[in-house]
Write a protein that holds these residues in place. Structure first.
Motif, PDB file in Angstrom:
ATOM      1  N   THR A 192     -42.164  -0.770   4.611  1.00  0.00           N
ATOM      2  CA  THR A 192     -43.078   0.083   4.660  1.00  0.00           C
ATOM      3  C   THR A 192     -44.106   0.212   3.297  1.00  0.00           C
ATOM      4  OG1 THR A 192     -42.177   1.606   6.101  1.00  0.00           O
ATOM      5  CG2 THR A 192     -43.893   2.744   4.954  1.00  0.00           C
ATOM      6  N   ARG A 193     -43.478  -0.020   2.154  1.00  0.00           N
ATOM      7  CA  ARG A 193     -44.092  -0.197   1.056  1.00  0.00           C
ATOM      8  C   ARG A 193     -44.844  -1.597   0.885  1.00  0.00           C
ATOM      9  NH1 ARG A 193     -39.227   0.658  -2.567  1.00  0.00           N
ATOM     10  NH2 ARG A 193     -38.610   2.481  -1.634  1.00  0.00           N
ATOM     11  N   ARG A 194     -44.163  -2.633   1.500  1.00  0.00           N
ATOM     12  CA  ARG A 194     -45.047  -3.959   1.296  1.00  0.00           C
ATOM     13  C   ARG A 194     -46.070  -3.631   2.478  1.00  0.00           C
ATOM     14  NH1 ARG A 194     -39.856  -7.685   2.048  1.00  0.00           N
ATOM     15  NH2 ARG A 194     -39.109  -7.608  -0.135  1.00  0.00           N
ATOM     16  N   THR A 199     -27.689   6.198   2.664  1.00  0.00           N
ATOM     17  CA  THR A 199     -28.708   5.393   3.157  1.00  0.00           C
ATOM     18  C   THR A 199     -28.259   4.133   3.706  1.00  0.00           C
ATOM     19  OG1 THR A 199     -29.685   4.728   1.187  1.00  0.00           O
ATOM     20  CG2 THR A 199     -30.654   6.697   2.316  1.00  0.00           C
ATOM     21  N   GLY A 200     -28.480   3.778   4.728  1.00  0.00           N
ATOM     22  CA  GLY A 200     -27.796   2.379   5.438  1.00  0.00           C
ATOM     23  C   GLY A 200     -28.755   1.392   4.958  1.00  0.00           C
ATOM     24  N   GLU A 201     -28.320  -0.045   5.120  1.00  0.00           N
ATOM     25  CA  GLU A 201     -29.015  -1.146   4.651  1.00  0.00           C
ATOM     26  C   GLU A 201     -30.424  -1.027   5.633  1.00  0.00           C
ATOM     27  OE1 GLU A 201     -30.379  -4.078   2.500  1.00  0.00           O
ATOM     28  OE2 GLU A 201     -28.439  -2.889   2.325  1.00  0.00           O
ATOM     29  N   GLY A 202     -30.388  -0.571   6.970  1.00  0.00           N
ATOM     30  CA  GLY A 202     -31.732  -0.540   7.599  1.00  0.00           C
ATOM     31  C   GLY A 202     -32.687   0.488   7.246  1.00  0.00           C
ATOM     32  N   GLU A 203     -32.348   1.423   6.811  1.00  0.00           N
ATOM     33  CA  GLU A 203     -33.157   2.356   6.291  1.00  0.00           C
ATOM     34  C   GLU A 203     -34.014   2.079   4.926  1.00  0.00           C
ATOM     35  OE1 GLU A 203     -31.477   6.285   5.862  1.00  0.00           O
ATOM     36  OE2 GLU A 203     -30.899   6.388   7.988  1.00  0.00           O
ATOM     37  N   ARG A 204     -33.080   1.433   4.039  1.00  0.00           N
ATOM     38  CA  ARG A 204     -33.638   0.769   2.994  1.00  0.00           C
ATOM     39  C   ARG A 204     -34.659  -0.190   2.806  1.00  0.00           C
ATOM     40  NH1 ARG A 204     -28.548  -0.131  -0.259  1.00  0.00           N
ATOM     41  NH2 ARG A 204     -27.846   1.880  -0.204  1.00  0.00           N
ATOM     42  N   SER A 205     -34.421  -1.080   3.980  1.00  0.00           N
ATOM     43  CA  SER A 205     -35.125  -2.194   4.588  1.00  0.00           C
ATOM     44  C   SER A 205     -36.536  -1.764   5.172  1.00  0.00           C
ATOM     45  CB  SER A 205     -34.493  -3.227   5.690  1.00  0.00           C
ATOM     46  OG  SER A 205     -35.115  -4.081   6.059  1.00  0.00           O
ATOM     47  N   MET A 206     -36.420  -0.731   5.915  1.00  0.00           N
ATOM     48  CA  MET A 206     -37.754  -0.012   6.405  1.00  0.00           C
ATOM     49  C   MET A 206     -38.406   0.460   5.356  1.00  0.00           C
ATOM     50  SD  MET A 206     -39.052   0.513   9.116  1.00  0.00           S
ATOM     51  CE  MET A 206     -38.505   1.331  10.690  1.00  0.00           C
ATOM     52  N   THR A 207     -37.927   1.338   4.519  1.00  0.00           N
ATOM     53  CA  THR A 207     -38.653   1.846   3.332  1.00  0.00           C
ATOM     54  C   THR A 207     -39.420   0.642   2.301  1.00  0.00           C
ATOM     55  OG1 THR A 207     -37.014   3.590   3.090  1.00  0.00           O
ATOM     56  CG2 THR A 207     -38.459   2.970   1.237  1.00  0.00           C
ATOM     57  N   ARG A 208     -38.695  -0.454   2.292  1.00  0.00           N
ATOM     58  CA  ARG A 208     -39.080  -1.777   1.505  1.00  0.00           C
ATOM     59  C   ARG A 208     -40.355  -2.309   2.733  1.00  0.00           C
ATOM     60  NH1 ARG A 208     -34.561  -5.358   0.845  1.00  0.00           N
ATOM     61  NH2 ARG A 208     -33.633  -3.509   0.232  1.00  0.00           N
ATOM     62  N   LEU A 213     -47.848  -1.336   3.064  1.00  0.00           N
ATOM     63  CA  LEU A 213     -48.834  -0.426   2.288  1.00  0.00           C
ATOM     64  C   LEU A 213     -49.481  -1.154   1.192  1.00  0.00           C
ATOM     65  CD1 LEU A 213     -47.276   3.240   2.682  1.00  0.00           C
ATOM     66  CD2 LEU A 213     -49.194   2.502   3.846  1.00  0.00           C
ATOM     67  N   ALA A 214     -48.933  -1.800   0.511  1.00  0.00           N
ATOM     68  CA  ALA A 214     -49.501  -2.565  -0.636  1.00  0.00           C
ATOM     69  C   ALA A 214     -50.422  -3.654  -0.006  1.00  0.00           C
ATOM     70  CB  ALA A 214     -48.508  -3.210  -1.500  1.00  0.00           C
ATOM     71  N   ALA A 215     -49.908  -4.381   1.125  1.00  0.00           N
ATOM     72  CA  ALA A 215     -50.923  -5.315   1.416  1.00  0.00           C
ATOM     73  C   ALA A 215     -52.030  -4.709   2.135  1.00  0.00           C
ATOM     74  CB  ALA A 215     -50.061  -6.202   2.773  1.00  0.00           C
ATOM     75  N   ALA A 216     -52.048  -3.694   2.890  1.00  0.00           N
ATOM     76  CA  ALA A 216     -53.132  -3.035   3.415  1.00  0.00           C
ATOM     77  C   ALA A 216     -54.129  -2.457   2.162  1.00  0.00           C
ATOM     78  CB  ALA A 216     -52.845  -1.768   4.281  1.00  0.00           C
ATOM     79  N   LEU A 217     -53.544  -1.870   1.158  1.00  0.00           N
ATOM     80  CA  LEU A 217     -54.544  -1.466   0.187  1.00  0.00           C
ATOM     81  C   LEU A 217     -55.239  -2.671  -0.587  1.00  0.00           C
ATOM     82  CD1 LEU A 217     -55.339   0.922  -1.852  1.00  0.00           C
ATOM     83  CD2 LEU A 217     -53.292   0.627  -3.027  1.00  0.00           C
ATOM     84  N   ALA A 218     -54.436  -3.764  -0.766  1.00  0.00           N
ATOM     85  CA  ALA A 218     -54.995  -4.987  -1.251  1.00  0.00           C
ATOM     86  C   ALA A 218     -56.161  -5.750  -0.419  1.00  0.00           C
ATOM     87  CB  ALA A 218     -54.009  -6.199  -1.480  1.00  0.00           C
ATOM     88  N   VAL A 219     -56.164  -5.456   0.826  1.00  0.00           N
ATOM     89  CA  VAL A 219     -57.094  -5.902   1.847  1.00  0.00           C
ATOM     90  C   VAL A 219     -58.327  -4.884   1.955  1.00  0.00           C
ATOM     91  CG1 VAL A 219     -57.750  -6.016   4.390  1.00  0.00           C
ATOM     92  CG2 VAL A 219     -55.604  -7.159   3.518  1.00  0.00           C
ATOM     93  N   VAL A 220     -58.176  -3.716   1.567  1.00  0.00           N
ATOM     94  CA  VAL A 220     -59.178  -2.774   1.390  1.00  0.00           C
ATOM     95  C   VAL A 220     -59.989  -2.798   0.184  1.00  0.00           C
ATOM     96  CG1 VAL A 220     -59.660  -0.025   1.283  1.00  0.00           C
ATOM     97  CG2 VAL A 220     -58.192  -0.966   3.247  1.00  0.00           C
TER      98      VAL A 220
END
Length: 171
Positions: A17-19, A6-15, A21-28
């Motif tokens: 996305t996780r961030r 996996t390229g650096e861009g894909e890892r960054s995108m996954t990171r 989702l974590a922020a959205a969950l914290a707001v909810v």
């Protein structure tokens, strides 16, 4: 079978996305905790509090106010009516009530028309109780009616905070 790197861009995108989702969950979760314990949006039904709050108005309810006082708009749970109602505190414990000439007086000051049986009201509001009136006195089922009567503090669910527009003058 070899896995493609996996390229650096894909890892960054996954990171990212996780961030996100974590922020959205914290707001909810924060919104759910606030709604459960502190404040809640409330939709007004009916015009008993007009012109201050009209049917369809959205207001903010403070669920745990430090104290209730005369003039506060509050949400009250009524078992007799089978629902919660928004009314204004017209008299609190220790306030003197008098009905004269079809009018209600609180501590000697006019508080509204009194079409209900005045015998249902005590001369003084008992400890821990409140007399609630709608701002639209002609269309309000409130403490003047036997179906609501005086209410205890335990029946109050909170104080209306927003919109912060004052209602009619109360004694």
């Amino acid at each position: 079978m070899k896995r493609a790197k996996t390229g650096e861009g894909e890892r960054s995108m996954t990171r990212q996305t996780r961030r996100f989702l974590a922020a959205a969950l914290a707001v909810v979760l924060a919104a759910a905790v606030c709604s459960a314990f502190f404040v809640q949006l409330l939709l007004i039904h009916g015009d008993s509090m007009a012109p201050t709050y009209r049917s369809g108005s959205l207001v903010l309810l403070e669920k745990r106010p430090a104290a209730y006082r005369r003039g506060d708009a509050v949400l009250c749970r009524s078992a007799a009516l089978g629902r919660s109602v928004v009314k204004r505190i017209a008299a609190a414990e220790g306030d003197a009530l008098k009905v004269e000439g079809g009018a209600l007086y609180v501590n000697g000051e006019f508080a509204g028309a009194m079409p209900a049986d005045p015998a249902a009201l005590p001369e003084v509001v008992p400890a821990g109780c409140f007399l609630l009136l709608g701002d639209n006195r002609e269309r309000s089922v409130d403490s003047r009616s036997a179906s609501l009567g005086l209410v205890s503090q335990e029946q109050l669910r909170g104080r209306i905070l927003f919109p912060a527009r004052p209602g009619p003058q109360l004694p």
